[in-house]
Design a protein around this motif. Structure first.
Motif, PDB file in Angstrom:
ATOM      1  N   ASN A  40      10.379   6.718  10.614  1.00 28.86           N
ATOM      2  CA  ASN A  40      10.371   8.175  10.485  1.00 28.86           C
ATOM      3  C   ASN A  40      10.611   8.839  11.840  1.00 28.86           C
ATOM      4  O   ASN A  40      11.397   9.773  11.954  1.00 28.86           O
ATOM      5  CB  ASN A  40       9.052   8.666   9.902  1.00 28.86           C
ATOM      6  CG  ASN A  40       8.788   8.136   8.507  1.00 28.86           C
ATOM      7  OD1 ASN A  40       7.708   7.663   8.216  1.00 28.86           O
ATOM      8  ND2 ASN A  40       9.781   8.184   7.631  1.00 28.86           N
ATOM      9  N   GLU A  64       3.769  11.197   1.648  1.00 30.21           N
ATOM     10  CA  GLU A  64       2.389  11.482   2.064  1.00 30.21           C
ATOM     11  C   GLU A  64       1.854  10.506   3.100  1.00 30.21           C
ATOM     12  O   GLU A  64       1.027  10.859   3.931  1.00 30.21           O
ATOM     13  CB  GLU A  64       1.484  11.460   0.826  1.00 30.21           C
ATOM     14  CG  GLU A  64       0.039  11.769   1.150  1.00 30.21           C
ATOM     15  CD  GLU A  64      -0.859  11.711  -0.064  1.00 30.21           C
ATOM     16  OE1 GLU A  64      -1.813  12.502  -0.099  1.00 30.21           O
ATOM     17  OE2 GLU A  64      -0.624  10.882  -0.965  1.00 30.21           O
ATOM     18  N   HIS A  65       2.318   9.265   3.091  1.00 29.60           N
ATOM     19  CA  HIS A  65       1.709   8.197   3.869  1.00 29.60           C
ATOM     20  C   HIS A  65       2.679   7.618   4.885  1.00 29.60           C
ATOM     21  O   HIS A  65       3.848   7.410   4.591  1.00 29.60           O
ATOM     22  CB  HIS A  65       1.247   7.090   2.898  1.00 29.60           C
ATOM     23  CG  HIS A  65       0.624   5.928   3.573  1.00 29.60           C
ATOM     24  ND1 HIS A  65       1.268   4.718   3.678  1.00 29.60           N
ATOM     25  CD2 HIS A  65      -0.576   5.776   4.183  1.00 29.60           C
ATOM     26  CE1 HIS A  65       0.482   3.876   4.314  1.00 29.60           C
ATOM     27  NE2 HIS A  65      -0.631   4.483   4.635  1.00 29.60           N
ATOM     28  N   GLY A  66       2.194   7.360   6.083  1.00 27.41           N
ATOM     29  CA  GLY A  66       2.976   6.695   7.113  1.00 27.41           C
ATOM     30  C   GLY A  66       2.193   5.538   7.688  1.00 27.41           C
ATOM     31  O   GLY A  66       0.971   5.448   7.542  1.00 27.41           O
ATOM     32  N   SER A  94       3.120  13.325  12.998  1.00 26.57           N
ATOM     33  CA  SER A  94       2.907  12.959  11.588  1.00 26.57           C
ATOM     34  C   SER A  94       2.533  14.186  10.777  1.00 26.57           C
ATOM     35  O   SER A  94       3.046  14.393   9.673  1.00 26.57           O
ATOM     36  CB  SER A  94       1.809  11.899  11.469  1.00 26.57           C
ATOM     37  OG  SER A  94       2.207  10.691  12.073  1.00 26.57           O
ATOM     38  N   TYR A  97       5.470  16.393  10.359  1.00 26.15           N
ATOM     39  CA  TYR A  97       6.416  15.715   9.474  1.00 26.15           C
ATOM     40  C   TYR A  97       5.985  15.813   8.005  1.00 26.15           C
ATOM     41  O   TYR A  97       6.767  15.558   7.111  1.00 26.15           O
ATOM     42  CB  TYR A  97       6.504  14.253   9.911  1.00 26.15           C
ATOM     43  CG  TYR A  97       7.691  13.487   9.410  1.00 26.15           C
ATOM     44  CD1 TYR A  97       8.932  13.599  10.028  1.00 26.15           C
ATOM     45  CD2 TYR A  97       7.572  12.613   8.333  1.00 26.15           C
ATOM     46  CE1 TYR A  97      10.021  12.870   9.587  1.00 26.15           C
ATOM     47  CE2 TYR A  97       8.665  11.882   7.883  1.00 26.15           C
ATOM     48  CZ  TYR A  97       9.882  12.014   8.515  1.00 26.15           C
ATOM     49  OH  TYR A  97      10.954  11.288   8.068  1.00 26.15           O
ATOM     50  N   LEU A  99       3.055  14.218   6.813  1.00 24.08           N
ATOM     51  CA  LEU A  99       2.239  13.078   6.405  1.00 24.08           C
ATOM     52  C   LEU A  99       0.768  13.484   6.352  1.00 24.08           C
ATOM     53  O   LEU A  99       0.281  14.189   7.234  1.00 24.08           O
ATOM     54  CB  LEU A  99       2.429  11.905   7.368  1.00 24.08           C
ATOM     55  CG  LEU A  99       3.864  11.397   7.518  1.00 24.08           C
ATOM     56  CD1 LEU A  99       3.917  10.282   8.552  1.00 24.08           C
ATOM     57  CD2 LEU A  99       4.427  10.946   6.189  1.00 24.08           C
ATOM     58  N   GLU A 100       0.093  13.045   5.318  1.00 23.34           N
ATOM     59  CA  GLU A 100      -1.333  13.332   5.143  1.00 23.34           C
ATOM     60  C   GLU A 100      -2.202  12.148   5.554  1.00 23.34           C
ATOM     61  O   GLU A 100      -3.375  12.314   5.869  1.00 23.34           O
ATOM     62  CB  GLU A 100      -1.616  13.677   3.677  1.00 23.34           C
ATOM     63  CG  GLU A 100      -0.876  14.897   3.169  1.00 23.34           C
ATOM     64  CD  GLU A 100      -1.440  16.193   3.713  1.00 23.34           C
ATOM     65  OE1 GLU A 100      -2.649  16.265   3.988  1.00 23.34           O
ATOM     66  OE2 GLU A 100      -0.648  17.141   3.874  1.00 23.34           O
ATOM     67  N   VAL A 102      -2.101   8.322   7.796  1.00 25.15           N
ATOM     68  CA  VAL A 102      -1.427   7.352   8.657  1.00 25.15           C
ATOM     69  C   VAL A 102      -2.360   6.156   8.787  1.00 25.15           C
ATOM     70  O   VAL A 102      -3.536   6.311   9.118  1.00 25.15           O
ATOM     71  CB  VAL A 102      -1.101   7.930  10.050  1.00 25.15           C
ATOM     72  CG1 VAL A 102      -0.503   6.855  10.957  1.00 25.15           C
ATOM     73  CG2 VAL A 102      -0.162   9.122   9.933  1.00 25.15           C
TER      74      VAL A 102
END
Length: 130
Positions: A40, A64-66, A94, A97, A99-100, A102
């Motif tokens: 990402n 949602e997830h990284g 994050s 971007y 993302l909720e 990580v």
């Protein structure tokens, strides 16, 4: 000296394998430049001589997830707060971007480092091709 973390910093293909080797990891030369196309975003830090001294990235679907990976700081620059700032900037990015969540995996000896960065230890699993 104050070092600046830069998101999506231009990085030459050989720089990360060299940094990986300095910390005792496999070089994984074949991963670059593919990693830059698939993750990402990434972050890097350079010293006053423009040498890459820190690197890390977040990968995933971009929803949602990284997953954060390869947090590396050159041995000569460890214990200076560069790693903490690198991780925190990756977490800020994050959020920008979208993302909720990580996640990451780490060696237990790095538990305090990642707690300092804002991570909450939790259980998980690992599958590795044999």
């Amino acid at each position: 000296m104050n070092y600046k973390v830069i998101i999506n910093m231009p990085i030459l293909n050989h720089e990360i394998p060299e940094l990986r080797e300095l910390v005792g990891w496999g070089r994984r030369d074949k991963d670059f430049p593919t990693l830059f196309k698939r993750c990402n975003f990434w972050a890097g830090v350079r010293n006053e001589n423009n040498k890459l001294i820190a690197f890390g990235y977040v990968a995933g679907t971009g929803l949602e997830h990284g997953y954060m990976e390869d947090i590396i700081v050159h041995p000569d620059y460890q214990k200076m707060g560069i790693g903490v700032e690198l991780v925190r900037e990756l977490l800020r990015e994050s959020g920008r971007y979208g993302l909720e969540i990580v996640t990451l995996t780490y060696d237990p000896k790095h538990k305090i480092f990642y707690e300092t960065c804002g991570f909450i230890p939790c259980s998980g699993g690992l599958w590795k091709k044999q």
